[in-house]
Write an enzyme that holds these catalytic residues in place. Structure first.
Site, PDB file in Angstrom:
ATOM      1  N   GLU A 165      -3.904  -7.254   5.641  1.00 48.55           N
ATOM      2  CA  GLU A 165      -3.082  -6.093   5.977  1.00 48.55           C
ATOM      3  C   GLU A 165      -2.117  -6.467   7.101  1.00 48.55           C
ATOM      4  OE1 GLU A 165      -3.828  -1.383   7.021  1.00 48.55           O
ATOM      5  OE2 GLU A 165      -5.410  -2.840   7.447  1.00 48.55           O
ATOM      6  N   ASP A 187      -5.022   4.026  -0.310  1.00 47.44           N
ATOM      7  CA  ASP A 187      -6.129   4.334   0.586  1.00 47.44           C
ATOM      8  C   ASP A 187      -6.428   5.831   0.535  1.00 47.44           C
ATOM      9  OD1 ASP A 187      -7.987   4.504   2.596  1.00 47.44           O
ATOM     10  OD2 ASP A 187      -6.718   3.657   4.165  1.00 47.44           O
ATOM     11  N   TRP A 201     -12.027  12.446   8.104  1.00 52.34           N
ATOM     12  CA  TRP A 201     -10.652  11.989   8.268  1.00 52.34           C
ATOM     13  C   TRP A 201     -10.588  10.503   7.937  1.00 52.34           C
ATOM     14  CZ3 TRP A 201      -7.863   8.358  11.069  1.00 52.34           C
ATOM     15  CH2 TRP A 201      -6.465   8.463  10.952  1.00 52.34           C
ATOM     16  N   GLU A 231     -13.699  -0.950   6.709  1.00 50.60           N
ATOM     17  CA  GLU A 231     -13.022  -1.068   8.001  1.00 50.60           C
ATOM     18  C   GLU A 231     -13.803  -0.402   9.124  1.00 50.60           C
ATOM     19  OE1 GLU A 231      -9.732   2.486   8.135  1.00 50.60           O
ATOM     20  OE2 GLU A 231      -9.338   0.837   6.778  1.00 50.60           O
ATOM     21  N   TYR A 245      -3.492  11.522   4.520  1.00 52.76           N
ATOM     22  CA  TYR A 245      -3.586  10.265   5.259  1.00 52.76           C
ATOM     23  C   TYR A 245      -2.403   9.356   4.919  1.00 52.76           C
ATOM     24  CZ  TYR A 245      -4.883   5.766   6.975  1.00 52.76           C
ATOM     25  OH  TYR A 245      -4.846   4.559   7.619  1.00 52.76           O
ATOM     26  N   GLU A 284      -8.950   2.091  -2.001  1.00 50.62           N
ATOM     27  CA  GLU A 284      -9.679   1.861  -0.745  1.00 50.62           C
ATOM     28  C   GLU A 284     -10.355   3.130  -0.229  1.00 50.62           C
ATOM     29  OE1 GLU A 284      -8.679   0.350   3.832  1.00 50.62           O
ATOM     30  OE2 GLU A 284      -7.133   0.302   2.281  1.00 50.62           O
ATOM     31  N   HIS A 305      -9.067   7.089   2.251  1.00 50.00           N
ATOM     32  CA  HIS A 305      -9.546   7.332   3.612  1.00 50.00           C
ATOM     33  C   HIS A 305     -10.781   8.235   3.653  1.00 50.00           C
ATOM     34  CE1 HIS A 305      -8.682   7.166   8.072  1.00 50.00           C
ATOM     35  NE2 HIS A 305      -8.336   5.964   7.644  1.00 50.00           N
ATOM     36  N   ARG A 362     -13.808  -5.030   4.048  1.00 49.64           N
ATOM     37  CA  ARG A 362     -12.672  -4.834   4.950  1.00 49.64           C
ATOM     38  C   ARG A 362     -13.029  -4.891   6.428  1.00 49.64           C
ATOM     39  NH1 ARG A 362      -8.226  -4.326   5.114  1.00 49.64           N
ATOM     40  NH2 ARG A 362      -7.667  -2.148   5.324  1.00 49.64           N
ATOM     41  N   ARG A 389       0.860  -1.186   0.000  1.00 48.14           N
ATOM     42  CA  ARG A 389       0.000   0.000   0.000  1.00 48.14           C
ATOM     43  C   ARG A 389       0.891   1.230   0.000  1.00 48.14           C
ATOM     44  NH1 ARG A 389      -3.715   2.378   4.823  1.00 48.14           N
ATOM     45  NH2 ARG A 389      -1.775   3.525   5.140  1.00 48.14           N
TER      46      ARG A 389
END
Length: 405
Positions: A342, A213, A405, A265, A161, A239, A215, A286, A149
């Protein structure tokens, strides 16, 4: 009678990161461990467990894993949410650990046995500019990873991020009175990101899997534009391109791009995932074992995903303890549609507290063959690292508006 739970204790420790752990002991002396960490809101879960769940566990049969899950989920009436589901996840994982120890088998054997020899893993690489990022990627490749990543800086911003301008390492959970404020602007990111990713693809060639990612920071149209722009790079996945709550945003992205999408996630139940899986809006789900109700529930999510051609890739950050990573690896080794794990590793101090059986070699992880999860906690060492308040950052746009965020 030996399988009855005699005690359950909450352990809060901070060996480099704050962790909330659950220790469940049976009458015959077996101990099972679960992870209940919720980064930035740790003590809320500790209280939920200590004040509301632990009194319900003493005297229950530790082998009744499914019944206990349903009892804690359906029996509370006020269901779902990250605090509740992290608490349930800790109990569920601890009970699977106990069941494995009682049977003398690693948990993956209780879940049906191995479906692969090892679990494909990806590592993180970051660098503010291209040179720093290339060096970071090369270190990961030298460690044997073939999936990386990549996170990079953006001209005109001081923090994006995964990377901070001038920082040698990235640690989002800041100690102190309140969260760090990061400034965000979508336009310069969208101008910079495709070229930054293309440069890394040119450097590593076609055979390395690259992940990125976002985010949750883009609007649906911005996300669709980015996914379309990076198609030639052939990412393994892109992602969290939009805030996870807006499922229909990903439909728009899907309409305009074939770039694989990953999200989830922050999801805590199968109900959070259902629409995305059924509609085929994503390629990877995720949900984390700890945050989504433990092994029992994340296995259900993976099964639903499999019906719709979606693969599972459980979240595995360093702000969840080695117990969570071990549980993810047992799930991955025994679940057909898990794609990748991950692997961030953990702070050096964490290895003083946690003894782990899982191993990494040549780009693959394995949970080990010790009975249960294969993770034990040194309580004396844990006491050396008292809890310290820590918060994840808050993002604001350049005009001061709070952003995702």
């Amino acid at each position: 009678m030996g399988s009855m739970i005699s005690s359950a204790d909450v352990v809060v420790t901070s060996p480099g990161r704050n962790y909330v752990l659950l220790r469940v002991t049976t009458e015959d002396g077996l101990v099972g461990w679960g992870d209940a960490t919720l980064n930035g809101r740790e003590l809320a879960v500790a209280s939920y467990l200590r004040d509301h769940v632990v009194p319900l566990l003493v005297g229950r049969d530790a082998h009744r894993v499914e019944d206990t899950w349903q009892y804690l989920y359906r029996g509370a009436y006020w269901r779902r949410g990250p605090v509740t589901m992290a608490a349930i996840g800790a109990v569920d994982t601890a009970l699977w650990d106990l069941k494995g120890k009682a049977a003398g088998l690693p948990v993956y054997q209780l879940l049906g046995g191995a479906v692969r020899e090892g679990v494909y893993a990806y590592a993180h690489a970051f660098g503010w500019d291209h040179g720093e990022l290339v060096a970071s990627v090369d270190r990961r490749l030298a460690e044997g990873f073939r999936a990386v990543r990549v996170q990079f800086g953006v001209p005109g911003l001081d923090a994006v991020y995964g990377v901070h301008l001038g920082a040698a390492a990235y640690e989002p959970a800041g100690r102190g009175r309140g969260p760090l404020v990061e400034r965000w602007a979508g336009a310069p990111y969208l101008r910079h990101a495709p070229g930054a990713l293309a440069a890394i693809r040119d450097h590593v060639g076609p055979d390395v899997d690259l992940l990125h990612d976002v985010h949750h920071r883009l609007t649906p149209v911005e996300a669709a534009r980015l996914a379309k722009d990076v198609e030639p790079i052939r990412l393994f996945w892109l992602e969290d391109v939009t805030p996870a709550e807006n499922h229909h945003a990903l439909d728009l992205v899907r309409q305009h791009s074939t770039t694989p999408l990953a999200i989830g996630e922050t999801f805590t139940t199968i109900w959070d995932c259902q629409e995305l899986l059924v509609r085929g809006s994503i390629d990877y789900i995720r949900a984390a074992v700890t945050h989504a109700g433990g092994l029992s529930h994340v296995r259900r999510i993976a099964d639903l995903a499999a019906l719709h051609g979606v693969r599972a890739a459980p979240h595995g950050p360093s702000d969840l303890s080695p117990i969570n990573l071990a549980a993810s690896l047992h799930l991955a080794l025994s679940t057909h549609n898990v794609a990748i794990q991950e692997y961030m590793g953990h702070p050096g101090e964490a290895h003083e507290v946690f003894r782990t059986a899982y191993t990494y070699a040549d780009g693959y992880l394995h949970p080990g063959d010790e009975p249960g999860l294969g993770v034990e906690v040194d309580l004396v060492a844990a006491e050396r690292f008292p809890y310290e308040p820590a918060y994840l950052p808050v993002a604001r746009t350049v005009d001061g508006t709070v952003w995702d965020w």
